[in-house]
Design a protein around this motif. Structure first.
Motif, PDB file in Angstrom:
ATOM      1  N   ARG A  79      27.308  40.842  81.272  1.00 24.54           N
ATOM      2  CA  ARG A  79      27.941  41.353  82.495  1.00 24.54           C
ATOM      3  C   ARG A  79      29.150  42.222  82.169  1.00 24.54           C
ATOM      4  O   ARG A  79      29.370  43.257  82.806  1.00 24.54           O
ATOM      5  CB  ARG A  79      28.363  40.191  83.387  1.00 24.54           C
ATOM      6  CG  ARG A  79      27.215  39.484  84.080  1.00 24.54           C
ATOM      7  CD  ARG A  79      27.727  38.578  85.186  1.00 24.54           C
ATOM      8  NE  ARG A  79      28.637  37.561  84.670  1.00 24.54           N
ATOM      9  CZ  ARG A  79      28.227  36.359  84.264  1.00 24.54           C
ATOM     10  NH1 ARG A  79      26.938  36.039  84.298  1.00 24.54           N
ATOM     11  NH2 ARG A  79      29.107  35.480  83.830  1.00 24.54           N
ATOM     12  N   ARG A  80      29.908  41.827  81.191  1.00 26.09           N
ATOM     13  CA  ARG A  80      31.094  42.599  80.816  1.00 26.09           C
ATOM     14  C   ARG A  80      30.700  43.967  80.268  1.00 26.09           C
ATOM     15  O   ARG A  80      31.298  44.989  80.622  1.00 26.09           O
ATOM     16  CB  ARG A  80      31.916  41.828  79.787  1.00 26.09           C
ATOM     17  CG  ARG A  80      33.226  42.519  79.422  1.00 26.09           C
ATOM     18  CD  ARG A  80      34.044  41.679  78.465  1.00 26.09           C
ATOM     19  NE  ARG A  80      35.297  42.349  78.134  1.00 26.09           N
ATOM     20  CZ  ARG A  80      36.412  42.229  78.838  1.00 26.09           C
ATOM     21  NH1 ARG A  80      36.422  41.464  79.906  1.00 26.09           N
ATOM     22  NH2 ARG A  80      37.515  42.868  78.475  1.00 26.09           N
ATOM     23  N   LEU A  81      29.694  43.997  79.382  1.00 31.16           N
ATOM     24  CA  LEU A  81      29.251  45.269  78.829  1.00 31.16           C
ATOM     25  C   LEU A  81      28.593  46.148  79.893  1.00 31.16           C
ATOM     26  O   LEU A  81      28.669  47.374  79.828  1.00 31.16           O
ATOM     27  CB  LEU A  81      28.273  45.021  77.680  1.00 31.16           C
ATOM     28  CG  LEU A  81      28.895  44.562  76.364  1.00 31.16           C
ATOM     29  CD1 LEU A  81      27.811  44.088  75.401  1.00 31.16           C
ATOM     30  CD2 LEU A  81      29.694  45.694  75.727  1.00 31.16           C
ATOM     31  N   THR A  82      27.951  45.531  80.864  1.00 29.72           N
ATOM     32  CA  THR A  82      27.260  46.293  81.886  1.00 29.72           C
ATOM     33  C   THR A  82      28.244  46.894  82.887  1.00 29.72           C
ATOM     34  O   THR A  82      28.144  48.082  83.232  1.00 29.72           O
ATOM     35  CB  THR A  82      26.242  45.405  82.620  1.00 29.72           C
ATOM     36  OG1 THR A  82      25.297  44.908  81.667  1.00 29.72           O
ATOM     37  CG2 THR A  82      25.506  46.196  83.685  1.00 29.72           C
ATOM     38  N   HIS A  83      29.197  46.099  83.349  1.00 26.89           N
ATOM     39  CA  HIS A  83      30.092  46.548  84.413  1.00 26.89           C
ATOM     40  C   HIS A  83      31.390  47.151  83.893  1.00 26.89           C
ATOM     41  O   HIS A  83      32.058  47.874  84.635  1.00 26.89           O
ATOM     42  CB  HIS A  83      30.405  45.374  85.351  1.00 26.89           C
ATOM     43  CG  HIS A  83      29.178  44.797  86.002  1.00 26.89           C
ATOM     44  ND1 HIS A  83      28.423  45.484  86.922  1.00 26.89           N
ATOM     45  CD2 HIS A  83      28.562  43.598  85.841  1.00 26.89           C
ATOM     46  CE1 HIS A  83      27.407  44.740  87.319  1.00 26.89           C
ATOM     47  NE2 HIS A  83      27.464  43.586  86.676  1.00 26.89           N
ATOM     48  N   GLN A  84      31.774  46.837  82.656  1.00 23.59           N
ATOM     49  CA  GLN A  84      32.966  47.424  82.059  1.00 23.59           C
ATOM     50  C   GLN A  84      32.591  48.005  80.695  1.00 23.59           C
ATOM     51  O   GLN A  84      33.195  47.681  79.672  1.00 23.59           O
ATOM     52  CB  GLN A  84      34.070  46.368  81.914  1.00 23.59           C
ATOM     53  CG  GLN A  84      34.488  45.736  83.225  1.00 23.59           C
ATOM     54  CD  GLN A  84      35.565  44.683  83.047  1.00 23.59           C
ATOM     55  OE1 GLN A  84      36.205  44.587  82.009  1.00 23.59           O
ATOM     56  NE2 GLN A  84      35.773  43.875  84.065  1.00 23.59           N
ATOM     57  N   GLY A  85      31.581  48.870  80.713  1.00 27.27           N
ATOM     58  CA  GLY A  85      30.991  49.331  79.462  1.00 27.27           C
ATOM     59  C   GLY A  85      31.954  50.083  78.567  1.00 27.27           C
ATOM     60  O   GLY A  85      32.079  49.776  77.374  1.00 27.27           O
ATOM     61  N   SER A  92      22.276  44.960  75.975  1.00 30.48           N
ATOM     62  CA  SER A  92      22.937  44.755  77.259  1.00 30.48           C
ATOM     63  C   SER A  92      22.558  45.889  78.217  1.00 30.48           C
ATOM     64  O   SER A  92      21.657  46.677  77.945  1.00 30.48           O
ATOM     65  CB  SER A  92      24.455  44.704  77.061  1.00 30.48           C
ATOM     66  OG  SER A  92      24.958  45.991  76.756  1.00 30.48           O
ATOM     67  N   GLY A  93      23.300  45.982  79.324  1.00 27.49           N
ATOM     68  CA  GLY A  93      23.003  47.007  80.309  1.00 27.49           C
ATOM     69  C   GLY A  93      23.940  48.193  80.280  1.00 27.49           C
ATOM     70  O   GLY A  93      23.974  48.978  81.235  1.00 27.49           O
ATOM     71  N   VAL A  94      24.732  48.362  79.206  1.00 28.83           N
ATOM     72  CA  VAL A  94      25.656  49.482  79.131  1.00 28.83           C
ATOM     73  C   VAL A  94      24.871  50.797  79.074  1.00 28.83           C
ATOM     74  O   VAL A  94      23.796  50.884  78.468  1.00 28.83           O
ATOM     75  CB  VAL A  94      26.583  49.338  77.905  1.00 28.83           C
ATOM     76  CG1 VAL A  94      25.794  49.394  76.609  1.00 28.83           C
ATOM     77  CG2 VAL A  94      27.656  50.408  77.909  1.00 28.83           C
ATOM     78  N   ARG A  95      25.418  51.828  79.716  1.00 29.62           N
ATOM     79  CA  ARG A  95      24.746  53.129  79.735  1.00 29.62           C
ATOM     80  C   ARG A  95      24.913  53.844  78.395  1.00 29.62           C
ATOM     81  O   ARG A  95      25.975  53.752  77.766  1.00 29.62           O
ATOM     82  CB  ARG A  95      25.293  53.990  80.863  1.00 29.62           C
ATOM     83  CG  ARG A  95      25.012  53.422  82.250  1.00 29.62           C
ATOM     84  CD  ARG A  95      25.521  54.343  83.331  1.00 29.62           C
ATOM     85  NE  ARG A  95      25.241  53.802  84.649  1.00 29.62           N
ATOM     86  CZ  ARG A  95      24.079  53.976  85.295  1.00 29.62           C
ATOM     87  NH1 ARG A  95      23.121  54.687  84.721  1.00 29.62           N
ATOM     88  NH2 ARG A  95      23.889  53.453  86.487  1.00 29.62           N
ATOM     89  N   PRO A  96      23.899  54.579  77.945  1.00 32.29           N
ATOM     90  CA  PRO A  96      23.981  55.225  76.624  1.00 32.29           C
ATOM     91  C   PRO A  96      25.159  56.184  76.486  1.00 32.29           C
ATOM     92  O   PRO A  96      25.845  56.178  75.454  1.00 32.29           O
ATOM     93  CB  PRO A  96      22.641  55.965  76.513  1.00 32.29           C
ATOM     94  CG  PRO A  96      21.717  55.219  77.420  1.00 32.29           C
ATOM     95  CD  PRO A  96      22.559  54.728  78.549  1.00 32.29           C
TER      96      PRO A  96
END
Length: 248
Positions: A131-137, A162-166
């Motif tokens: 969640r941290r990497l996704t929302h505060q990438g 995770s869900g972080v954007r490239p």
């Protein structure tokens, strides 16, 4: 935030576990390739003589990136950049090679390993990191790059799963690796003059970051170690105290 679906071609060709097995095979082959070729030899002063001058810099950046996939220690590569190309050009090429290597690792991890490993993120700790990497990438990746002691490959594949954007991942990587990379590039460029202020300053920074990493790991390990439960003292007038008085 909805998860990005994997490419249709990848889903049609291989199931998630097969893609994960392919990722492990590729990384193992990259690591074992060091038995056949030595990046240290290619990154020696003779490297610039093997490649035409206009292509020496781009070739070094590509070799740098491929070496990170083979788990060659990044400090060695950074120092080689400074020794071969000087501080300014060496720093630019080291950051470019680092970012390119991170992009390759991210693409491999996102395309081949993410689907198979997503179920592991259901655990409490990993789900919080996801969640941290996704929302505060940007902030999260930036901290992973700046804080010393975080393995380069682990940060790459952890972000890929995770869900972080490239684009966010690559931008934070390019910015965050500059301080640590600069220390080793300056050390490599000034290694011929070990008494120079530049070398002493860079060496001091490297030693300081190493000590900081050691202390941080020690503190984290100490916090994670469970403490023995302390006995609770009995209060006056409690049942235990009354039992002792009655027995007396």
């Amino acid at each position: 935030m909805p998860e990005e679906p994997p490419p249709r071609a990848a889903r049609a060709l291989l199931p998630p576990r097969a893609r994960l097995a392919l990722l492990v095979l590729l990384l193992s082959a990259a690591a074992c390739s060091l038995l056949l070729w030595s990046p240290q030899r290619l990154l020696s002063p003779g490297f610039t003589g093997l490649v035409p001058a206009p292509w020496a810099g781009p070739a070094f950046a590509v070799l740098f990136a491929l070496s990170t996939l083979a788990f060659v220690p990044k400090p060695v590569l950074n120092a080689a950049a400074g020794a071969l190309f000087g501080i300014h050009q060496g720093l630019a090429l080291a950051v470019a090679g680092t970012t390119l290597g991170a992009a390759l690792a991210f693409a491999l991890g996102r395309g081949l390993g993410r689907d198979a490993l997503r179920p592991l993120l259901r655990t409490k700790v990993l789900a919080a990191l996801d969640r941290r990497l996704t929302h505060q990438g940007f902030r999260s990746v930036l901290l992973l790059r700046i804080i010393p002691g975080v393995p380069f490959a682990a940060a790459n594949y952890g972000a890929a799963f995770s869900g972080v954007r490239p684009l966010v991942f690559l931008t934070a990587t390019a910015v965050g690796v500059v301080p640590g990379t600069a220390a080793y590039v300056v050390a490599g460029a000034s290694a011929a003059s070990p008494t120079s202020p530049a070398f002493l300053l860079s060496a001091g920074l490297i030693v300081a970051t190493g000590l900081f990493s050691t202390v941080s790991l020690w503190r984290a390990r100490r916090r994670s170690t469970p403490r023995p439960a302390e006995p609770v003292p009995s209060r006056p007038g409690s049942r235990g105290a009354r039992g002792q008085r009655s027995s007396a």
